[in-house]
Design a protein around this motif. Structure first.
Motif, PDB file in Angstrom:
ATOM      1  N   TYR A   1      -8.721 -30.461   1.768  1.00  0.00           N
ATOM      2  CA  TYR A   1      -7.918 -29.760   0.752  1.00  0.00           C
ATOM      3  C   TYR A   1      -8.808 -28.985  -0.215  1.00  0.00           C
ATOM      4  CZ  TYR A   1      -4.105 -29.309  -2.694  1.00  0.00           C
ATOM      5  OH  TYR A   1      -3.156 -28.841  -3.569  1.00  0.00           O
ATOM      6  N   ALA A   2      -9.891 -29.623  -0.674  1.00  0.00           N
ATOM      7  CA  ALA A   2     -10.798 -28.959  -1.614  1.00  0.00           C
ATOM      8  C   ALA A   2     -11.444 -27.734  -0.973  1.00  0.00           C
ATOM      9  CB  ALA A   2     -11.869 -29.936  -2.092  1.00  0.00           C
ATOM     10  N   ALA A   3     -11.858 -27.864   0.291  1.00  0.00           N
ATOM     11  CA  ALA A   3     -12.470 -26.732   0.989  1.00  0.00           C
ATOM     12  C   ALA A   3     -11.485 -25.579   1.135  1.00  0.00           C
ATOM     13  CB  ALA A   3     -12.974 -27.173   2.359  1.00  0.00           C
TER      14      ALA A   3
ATOM     15  N   MET B   1       0.837  -1.209   0.000  1.00  0.00           N
ATOM     16  CA  MET B   1       0.000   0.000   0.000  1.00  0.00           C
ATOM     17  C   MET B   1       0.864   1.249   0.000  1.00  0.00           C
ATOM     18  SD  MET B   1      -2.838  -1.486   2.670  1.00  0.00           S
ATOM     19  CE  MET B   1      -3.822   0.006   2.847  1.00  0.00           C
ATOM     20  N   ALA B   2       1.958   1.205   0.747  1.00  0.00           N
ATOM     21  CA  ALA B   2       2.862   2.358   0.794  1.00  0.00           C
ATOM     22  C   ALA B   2       3.530   2.580  -0.561  1.00  0.00           C
ATOM     23  CB  ALA B   2       3.918   2.146   1.878  1.00  0.00           C
ATOM     24  N   ARG B   3       3.822   1.501  -1.260  1.00  0.00           N
ATOM     25  CA  ARG B   3       4.470   1.591  -2.570  1.00  0.00           C
ATOM     26  C   ARG B   3       3.466   1.828  -3.695  1.00  0.00           C
ATOM     27  NH1 ARG B   3       9.503  -2.388  -3.146  1.00  0.00           N
ATOM     28  NH2 ARG B   3      10.534  -1.993  -1.159  1.00  0.00           N
ATOM     29  N   GLN B   4       2.172   1.673  -3.375  1.00  0.00           N
ATOM     30  CA  GLN B   4       1.113   1.810  -4.384  1.00  0.00           C
ATOM     31  C   GLN B   4       1.324   0.841  -5.541  1.00  0.00           C
ATOM     32  OE1 GLN B   4      -1.751   4.391  -4.489  1.00  0.00           O
ATOM     33  NE2 GLN B   4      -1.305   3.792  -2.382  1.00  0.00           N
ATOM     34  N   TRP B   5       1.745  -0.364  -5.182  1.00  0.00           N
ATOM     35  CA  TRP B   5       1.964  -1.417  -6.189  1.00  0.00           C
ATOM     36  C   TRP B   5       2.107  -2.735  -5.454  1.00  0.00           C
ATOM     37  CZ3 TRP B   5       4.700  -5.474  -8.127  1.00  0.00           C
ATOM     38  CH2 TRP B   5       4.624  -5.730  -9.509  1.00  0.00           C
ATOM     39  N   GLY B   6       1.438  -3.750  -5.956  1.00  0.00           N
ATOM     40  CA  GLY B   6       1.594  -5.057  -5.346  1.00  0.00           C
ATOM     41  C   GLY B   6       0.958  -6.140  -6.189  1.00  0.00           C
ATOM     42  N   ARG B   7       1.488  -7.344  -6.038  1.00  0.00           N
ATOM     43  CA  ARG B   7       0.963  -8.513  -6.723  1.00  0.00           C
ATOM     44  C   ARG B   7       0.853  -9.649  -5.706  1.00  0.00           C
ATOM     45  NH1 ARG B   7       0.200  -5.044  -9.831  1.00  0.00           N
ATOM     46  NH2 ARG B   7       0.893  -4.860 -12.009  1.00  0.00           N
ATOM     47  N   ILE B   8      -0.357 -10.164  -5.545  1.00  0.00           N
ATOM     48  CA  ILE B   8      -0.582 -11.322  -4.685  1.00  0.00           C
ATOM     49  C   ILE B   8      -1.106 -12.448  -5.564  1.00  0.00           C
ATOM     50  CG2 ILE B   8      -1.900 -12.255  -2.746  1.00  0.00           C
ATOM     51  CD1 ILE B   8      -1.952  -9.262  -1.719  1.00  0.00           C
ATOM     52  N   VAL B   9      -0.411 -13.564  -5.543  1.00  0.00           N
ATOM     53  CA  VAL B   9      -0.799 -14.725  -6.335  1.00  0.00           C
ATOM     54  C   VAL B   9      -1.012 -15.890  -5.376  1.00  0.00           C
ATOM     55  CG1 VAL B   9      -0.206 -16.272  -8.232  1.00  0.00           C
ATOM     56  CG2 VAL B   9       0.589 -13.892  -8.280  1.00  0.00           C
ATOM     57  N   ASN B  10      -2.224 -16.394  -5.328  1.00  0.00           N
ATOM     58  CA  ASN B  10      -2.570 -17.481  -4.424  1.00  0.00           C
ATOM     59  C   ASN B  10      -2.661 -18.793  -5.194  1.00  0.00           C
ATOM     60  OD1 ASN B  10      -2.875 -15.734  -2.154  1.00  0.00           O
ATOM     61  ND2 ASN B  10      -4.856 -15.089  -2.970  1.00  0.00           N
ATOM     62  N   ILE B  11      -1.967 -19.804  -4.701  1.00  0.00           N
ATOM     63  CA  ILE B  11      -1.957 -21.088  -5.402  1.00  0.00           C
ATOM     64  C   ILE B  11      -3.087 -21.955  -4.865  1.00  0.00           C
ATOM     65  CG2 ILE B  11      -0.605 -23.089  -6.088  1.00  0.00           C
ATOM     66  CD1 ILE B  11       0.377 -20.318  -7.123  1.00  0.00           C
ATOM     67  N   SER B  12      -4.171 -21.996  -5.639  1.00  0.00           N
ATOM     68  CA  SER B  12      -5.308 -22.839  -5.327  1.00  0.00           C
ATOM     69  C   SER B  12      -5.050 -24.212  -5.943  1.00  0.00           C
ATOM     70  CB  SER B  12      -6.601 -22.199  -5.860  1.00  0.00           C
ATOM     71  OG  SER B  12      -7.720 -22.985  -5.582  1.00  0.00           O
ATOM     72  N   SER B  13      -6.050 -24.844  -6.475  1.00  0.00           N
ATOM     73  CA  SER B  13      -5.900 -26.165  -7.087  1.00  0.00           C
ATOM     74  C   SER B  13      -7.158 -26.501  -7.885  1.00  0.00           C
ATOM     75  CB  SER B  13      -5.707 -27.231  -5.998  1.00  0.00           C
ATOM     76  OG  SER B  13      -5.831 -28.535  -6.527  1.00  0.00           O
ATOM     77  N   ARG B  14      -6.994 -27.346  -8.899  1.00  0.00           N
ATOM     78  CA  ARG B  14      -8.163 -27.865  -9.597  1.00  0.00           C
ATOM     79  C   ARG B  14      -9.088 -28.597  -8.630  1.00  0.00           C
ATOM     80  NH1 ARG B  14     -10.520 -31.956 -10.862  1.00  0.00           N
ATOM     81  NH2 ARG B  14      -8.970 -33.098  -9.656  1.00  0.00           N
ATOM     82  N   ALA B  15      -8.538 -29.007  -7.486  1.00  0.00           N
ATOM     83  CA  ALA B  15      -9.320 -29.700  -6.466  1.00  0.00           C
ATOM     84  C   ALA B  15     -10.412 -28.828  -5.862  1.00  0.00           C
ATOM     85  CB  ALA B  15      -8.411 -30.211  -5.356  1.00  0.00           C
ATOM     86  N   HIS B  16     -10.391 -27.519  -6.122  1.00  0.00           N
ATOM     87  CA  HIS B  16     -11.474 -26.678  -5.605  1.00  0.00           C
ATOM     88  C   HIS B  16     -12.815 -27.094  -6.212  1.00  0.00           C
ATOM     89  CE1 HIS B  16     -12.697 -23.952  -8.936  1.00  0.00           C
ATOM     90  NE2 HIS B  16     -11.471 -24.142  -9.387  1.00  0.00           N
ATOM     91  N   LEU B  17     -12.775 -27.820  -7.328  1.00  0.00           N
ATOM     92  CA  LEU B  17     -13.993 -28.340  -7.951  1.00  0.00           C
ATOM     93  C   LEU B  17     -14.506 -29.589  -7.236  1.00  0.00           C
ATOM     94  CD1 LEU B  17     -12.788 -27.932 -11.625  1.00  0.00           C
ATOM     95  CD2 LEU B  17     -14.479 -26.516 -10.466  1.00  0.00           C
ATOM     96  N   GLY B  18     -13.665 -30.163  -6.374  1.00  0.00           N
ATOM     97  CA  GLY B  18     -14.064 -31.334  -5.604  1.00  0.00           C
ATOM     98  C   GLY B  18     -13.334 -32.590  -6.010  1.00  0.00           C
ATOM     99  N   ASN B  19     -12.759 -33.270  -5.028  1.00  0.00           N
ATOM    100  CA  ASN B  19     -12.127 -34.574  -5.233  1.00  0.00           C
ATOM    101  C   ASN B  19     -12.526 -35.483  -4.078  1.00  0.00           C
ATOM    102  OD1 ASN B  19     -10.646 -34.284  -7.621  1.00  0.00           O
ATOM    103  ND2 ASN B  19      -8.826 -33.515  -6.571  1.00  0.00           N
ATOM    104  N   PRO B  20     -12.888 -36.722  -4.326  1.00  0.00           N
ATOM    105  CA  PRO B  20     -13.176 -37.632  -3.222  1.00  0.00           C
ATOM    106  C   PRO B  20     -11.931 -37.863  -2.375  1.00  0.00           C
ATOM    107  CG  PRO B  20     -13.033 -38.843  -5.291  1.00  0.00           C
ATOM    108  CD  PRO B  20     -13.006 -37.384  -5.638  1.00  0.00           C
ATOM    109  N   GLY B  21     -12.120 -37.865  -1.070  1.00  0.00           N
ATOM    110  CA  GLY B  21     -10.990 -38.054  -0.165  1.00  0.00           C
ATOM    111  C   GLY B  21     -10.228 -36.779   0.145  1.00  0.00           C
ATOM    112  N   GLN B  22     -10.711 -35.651  -0.372  1.00  0.00           N
ATOM    113  CA  GLN B  22      -9.999 -34.384  -0.169  1.00  0.00           C
ATOM    114  C   GLN B  22     -10.941 -33.266   0.304  1.00  0.00           C
ATOM    115  OE1 GLN B  22      -7.740 -33.563  -3.855  1.00  0.00           O
ATOM    116  NE2 GLN B  22      -5.928 -34.237  -2.724  1.00  0.00           N
TER     117      GLN B  22
END
Length: 250
Positions: A155-157, A131-152
C-alpha cells in the motif's frame, strides 16, 4: 464561495461508498454532473439512486479500473451522456496488510494494480477529452502511508508511486490547462476501515498521535477534492495536500 463547477463532468473511481461517495456528493452539490463508478454494481446503483433522489444529474457505471476495456466503456458512457469529462478523481484502492515476508504475490499485485494501474488507465482514458476542452482536473487519492507504515509495503509503495505519477503528469499536461494534484489522507473513518479486524487498535493509535483531537471523516477529504477540482485551484499543480489532522509519523 463559488467553486465554478457548474456543468463540469466528474468521474470518481471507487465512489460506491466511503471517500469516493462523499466526494461525488460534494462535487454534485457544487453543480458538477456525477459519474459513479465502482467494482461493485450494487454499490454503484445505490449511490446513483441516492444522487438522483437528491436532485443531482448522475449516471452509474460498474467497472474494474484495472481492466482497460471496462475503463474505456466507462469514459465512453460518460462522454455519451454528458459530452466529455472534466474532472477525474482516482480514488479506487484498498489494503491487504501483512509483513513483507508473509505477503503473497496476489496481495502485492492486487493492491498495487488497483491503485497505480487503475490511475494510469483511467487518466489515460480521460485525457483526450480534457485536452480537447483545454481544461481538466485530476485528483489522485494517495495516503499518509506514502511515508511508510509497517505491514503496508504494498500500500505504501503504491501510494508513494501515485505521488510521483501526479508530479510527472502535472509537468506533461500543464500546457493544456490540466492540473494534477494528490491528496494524502490520514486515518479516515470509512466503512472499509471500520470493518477491519484491527479497527479499534488503529483508531486508538491514530487518536493518540493526532494533533487534532478527532479522526478524519470522508467529508474532510471530499472538501479538499472539491477545492483542487475547482477553478479556485487553477494555479496549483503537482502538489500533495496532506489531510491528516496534523499527523505525519506512523
Amino acid at each position: 464561495m463559488d467553486m465554478a463547477l457548474q456543468g463540469r463532468v466528474a468521474i470518481v473511481t471507487g465512489s460506491g461508498r466511503g471517500i469516493g461517495k462523499a466526494a461525488l456528493f460534494a462535487l454534485a452539490r457544487e453543480g458538477a454532473k456525477a459519474v459513479v463508478t465502482d467494482i461493485s454494481a450494487d454499490a454503484v446503483a445505490q449511490t446513483q439512486e441516492e444522487l438522483a433522489a437528491a436532485g443531482f444529474d448522475a449516471i452509474g457505471v460498474a467497472a474494474d479500473v484495472c481492466d482497460a476495456e471496462q475503463v474505456a466503456q466507462l469514459v465512453a458512457r460518460a462522454t455519451e451522456r454528458f459530452g466529455g469529462v472534466d474532472i477525474l478523481v482516482n480514488n479506487a484502492g484498498f489494503t491487504r496488510d501483512k509483513y513483507l515476508t508473509k505477503m503473497s504475490d496476489t496481495e502485492w499485485d492486487s493492491v498495487v494494480d488497483t491503485i497505480l494501474k487503475g490511475a494510469y488507465l483511467c487518466t489515460k482514458a480521460v485525457l483526450p477529452s480534457m485536452m480537447a476542452r483545454q481544461w481538466g482536473r485530476i485528483v489522485n487519492i494517495s495516503s499518509r502511508a506514502h511515508l511508510g507504515n509497517p505491514g503496508q509495503t504494498n500500500y505504501a509503495a503504491a501510494k508513494a508511486g501515485l505521488i510521483g505519477f501526479t508530479r510527472a503528469l502535472a509537468l506533461e499536461q500543464g500546457r493544456y490547462n490540466i492540473t494534477a494534484n494528490a491528496i494524502a489522507p490520514g486515518f479516515i473513518e470509512t466503512e472499509l476501515v471500520k470493518a477491519l479486524p484491527t479497527y479499534e487498535r488503529l483508531r486508538d493509535a491514530a487518536l493518540a498521535r493526532n494533533p487534532l483531537p478527532r479522526l478524519g471523516k470522508p467529508e474532510d477529504i471530499a472538501d479538499a477534492i472539491v477545492y483542487l477540482a475547482s477553478e479556485r485551484a487553477g494555479y496549483i499543480t503537482g502538489e500533495t495536500l496532506h489531510v491528516t489532522g496534523g499527523r505525519y509519523s506512523s
